[in-house]
Design a protein around this motif. Structure first.
Motif, PDB file in Angstrom:
ATOM      1  N   TYR A  83       0.603  -1.336  -0.098  1.00  0.00           N
ATOM      2  CA  TYR A  83      -0.190  -0.062   0.148  1.00  0.00           C
ATOM      3  C   TYR A  83       0.915   1.569   0.105  1.00  0.00           C
ATOM      4  CZ  TYR A  83      -3.384  -3.702   1.660  1.00  0.00           C
ATOM      5  OH  TYR A  83      -3.962  -4.515   1.128  1.00  0.00           O
ATOM      6  N   ASN A  93      -7.966   0.254   7.396  1.00  0.00           N
ATOM      7  CA  ASN A  93      -7.795  -0.893   8.437  1.00  0.00           C
ATOM      8  C   ASN A  93      -8.957  -2.472   8.414  1.00  0.00           C
ATOM      9  OD1 ASN A  93      -6.621  -2.472  10.938  1.00  0.00           O
ATOM     10  ND2 ASN A  93      -5.295  -1.263  10.262  1.00  0.00           N
ATOM     11  N   ARG A  94      -9.025  -2.622   9.281  1.00  0.00           N
ATOM     12  CA  ARG A  94      -9.446  -4.270   9.002  1.00  0.00           C
ATOM     13  C   ARG A  94     -10.637  -4.377   9.953  1.00  0.00           C
ATOM     14  NH1 ARG A  94      -4.434  -5.029  10.248  1.00  0.00           N
ATOM     15  NH2 ARG A  94      -3.115  -6.421   9.280  1.00  0.00           N
ATOM     16  N   LEU A 118      -9.178  -6.374   4.877  1.00  0.00           N
ATOM     17  CA  LEU A 118      -8.293  -5.137   5.361  1.00  0.00           C
ATOM     18  C   LEU A 118      -8.048  -4.031   3.972  1.00  0.00           C
ATOM     19  CD1 LEU A 118      -5.502  -4.413   6.832  1.00  0.00           C
ATOM     20  CD2 LEU A 118      -4.204  -5.592   5.350  1.00  0.00           C
ATOM     21  N   TYR A 195       4.689   5.608   3.716  1.00  0.00           N
ATOM     22  CA  TYR A 195       5.345   5.114   4.607  1.00  0.00           C
ATOM     23  C   TYR A 195       6.596   6.241   4.216  1.00  0.00           C
ATOM     24  CZ  TYR A 195       3.888   0.487   3.945  1.00  0.00           C
ATOM     25  OH  TYR A 195       3.619  -0.975   3.966  1.00  0.00           O
ATOM     26  N   LEU A 225      -5.121  -8.842  14.824  1.00  0.00           N
ATOM     27  CA  LEU A 225      -4.905  -7.594  14.668  1.00  0.00           C
ATOM     28  C   LEU A 225      -6.354  -6.515  14.372  1.00  0.00           C
ATOM     29  CD1 LEU A 225      -2.093  -8.924  13.758  1.00  0.00           C
ATOM     30  CD2 LEU A 225      -1.505  -5.991  12.919  1.00  0.00           C
ATOM     31  N   ASP A 269       2.057  -1.995  15.654  1.00  0.00           N
ATOM     32  CA  ASP A 269       0.426  -1.699  14.279  1.00  0.00           C
ATOM     33  C   ASP A 269      -1.177  -1.616  15.024  1.00  0.00           C
ATOM     34  OD1 ASP A 269      -0.492  -2.403  12.060  1.00  0.00           O
ATOM     35  OD2 ASP A 269      -0.079  -3.586  11.601  1.00  0.00           O
ATOM     36  N   GLN A 306      -3.828   5.233  12.737  1.00  0.00           N
ATOM     37  CA  GLN A 306      -2.238   3.876  13.078  1.00  0.00           C
ATOM     38  C   GLN A 306      -1.965   4.476  12.851  1.00  0.00           C
ATOM     39  OE1 GLN A 306      -4.882   1.160  12.948  1.00  0.00           O
ATOM     40  NE2 GLN A 306      -3.263  -0.192  12.747  1.00  0.00           N
ATOM     41  N   TYR A 308       1.845   2.381  12.302  1.00  0.00           N
ATOM     42  CA  TYR A 308       2.385   0.723  11.825  1.00  0.00           C
ATOM     43  C   TYR A 308       3.910   1.141  11.688  1.00  0.00           C
ATOM     44  CZ  TYR A 308       3.666  -2.836   8.264  1.00  0.00           C
ATOM     45  OH  TYR A 308       3.977  -3.728   7.201  1.00  0.00           O
ATOM     46  N   PHE A 312       5.949  -5.559   8.059  1.00  0.00           N
ATOM     47  CA  PHE A 312       6.084  -6.206   7.134  1.00  0.00           C
ATOM     48  C   PHE A 312       6.936  -5.822   6.503  1.00  0.00           C
ATOM     49  CE2 PHE A 312       1.365  -6.753   9.316  1.00  0.00           C
ATOM     50  CZ  PHE A 312       1.914  -8.271   9.777  1.00  0.00           C
ATOM     51  N   GLU A 334      -1.638   6.795   9.629  1.00  0.00           N
ATOM     52  CA  GLU A 334      -2.725   6.686   9.102  1.00  0.00           C
ATOM     53  C   GLU A 334      -3.622   6.967  10.262  1.00  0.00           C
ATOM     54  OE1 GLU A 334      -2.858   1.715   7.605  1.00  0.00           O
ATOM     55  OE2 GLU A 334      -0.878   2.578   8.385  1.00  0.00           O
TER      56      GLU A 334
END
Ligand code: GLA
Length: 372
Positions: A83, A93-94, A118, A195, A225, A269, A306, A308, A312, A334
């Motif tokens: 992303y 998000n989830r 997600l 990022y 998560l 995260d 968020q 993060y 990952f 985020e």
């Protein structure tokens, strides 16, 4: 819309210009817009995913460097991206198990993160081609992105008309304005997934960056998560960023307070509950890179953010100029409503109804630690 200005002795062409960035497999062209502010700060964005591919900011000596992770070519964004730089929607998000109930009906969303949904699903707003129109207001320039998300896309109800505006100001701020309307009630939670590595383009980690997040609480998660629904106090835990703290100083403290949460997130995260959850614009986070002196502030109208820590990233991605994106070489902030809100009635609602307009704003402001 081009003009010249002298910045630190160099001629910089301020304004906005565009070029073809690449072609999608179905033959549609992707456009890149380059915005240069009067201070020389440059933002490059493409209409595929609304992705910010480049963003430069001055260090304490006034030297500009690219501070966002990403790729040189469209094909790399199409092949695999965590992303990088993209607009996230319909839901940032989830959403647990990709399911929710609304007004007595059950909805099943695409599941693309184990059993969970997600960042909008298999093809979220980060993977669609947006209509894009550049605009100028005096010496400030930006792009308006629009997208019509059809009823049923990724399982969501209602035709959603989305408009996201990016504006680079003359005082080194990027303003994101989000708007949406729908013809059926639907969850909406839009955000931006850039990022950052404030040291510039390198493989260094962001663990030395000092992070401040103005949150007294965060939303603890389970192994998948997904928020448990609780609001936990940050006080006395590895999640207390109310005073600037190096990201790396407690990230491995799995035996300390908040340790299980760090294990679940593989680091940070997590959604932080801003101390001021009101709808007005407030300072949510401030990051400083001690090496370059670059400072990034996040101001938002959203209730959460968020954080993060790039857990990952694993050196499998080769980015711009051949940079290898190592574990934790970028962080994301985020701004958002809380993850899984459609299943958590105590969280602020993310439901947009016909006749209403979803409207929210976030600002990334860039400074240095020598600024007054
Ligand atoms: C968000 C999520 C993370 C991860 C990244 C993208 O920050 O919370 O778990 O999915 O996006 O890799």
């Amino acid at each position: 819309m081009l003009s010249s200005c002298a910045s630190r002795g160099e001629e910089v062409s301020t304004g906005i210009r565009s070029r073809v960035f690449g072609t999608l497999p179905d033959g549609r062209e992707v456009t890149l817009f380059q915005v240069v502010s009067p201070t020389g700060m440059t933002m490059e964005v493409i209409n595929y995913g609304g992705i910010i591919t480049k963003l430069t900011a001055p260090d304490r000596d006034g030297d500009l460097d690219d501070i966002v992770l990403g790729y040189d070519e469209l094909d790399s964004y199409l092949e695999e991206t965590p992303y990088f730089g993209a607009i996230i929607g319909r839901y940032g998000n989830r959403i647990g198990k990709g399911r929710f109930e609304l007004d007595g009906a059950s909805f099943e969303l695409a599941t693309n993160n184990g059993e969970n949904h997600l960042h909008g699903g298999v093809a979220g707003f980060d993977k669609v081609l947006w209509d894009a129109v550049p605009f100028s207001m005096g010496n400030e320039h930006g792009v308006v992105f629009t997208y019509e998300s059809p009823d049923g896309e990724e399982g969501y109800p209602g035709n959603l008309s989305v408009k996201v505006t990016y504006l680079l100001t003359a005082d080194n701020r990027v303003i994101f304005s989000y708007q949406a309307t729908t013809d059926k009630a639907t969850p909406v939670n839009l955000t931006q997934h850039s990022y950052f590595n404030l040291s510039g383009p390198s493989s260094d980690t962001i663990l030395d960056h000092e992070m401040a997040i103005y949150a007294d609480h965060f939303t603890p998660i389970d192994e998948g998560l997904i928020p448990t629904g609780d609001l936990a106090l940050v006080e006395g835990t590895a999640f207390d960023f109310r005073e600037p703290t190096p990201i790396g100083s407690r990230i491995g403290a799995i035996d300390g307070a908040g340790g299980e949460q760090l294990e679940f997130g593989l680091g940070y995260d997590h959604n932080f509950v801003l101390s001021d959850m009101g709808e007005g614009m407030k300072l949510a986070a401030r990051v400083r890179d001690p090496e370059s002196g670059r400072v990034m502030e996040v101001h938002t109208e959203e209730p959460g953010i968020q954080f993060y820590s790039g857990n990952f990233l694993d050196s499998s991605l080769i980015g711009k100029d051949g940079n290898v994106y190592e574990y934790r070489s970028g962080f994301c902030l985020e701004t958002q409503h809380f993850p899984d809100s459609p299943n958590k009635t105590a969280f602020p609602s993310t439901i947009l109804r016909p006749g209403e307009t979803y409207e929210t704003k976030t600002i990334y402001a860039f400074k240095t630690d020598t600024d007054a």
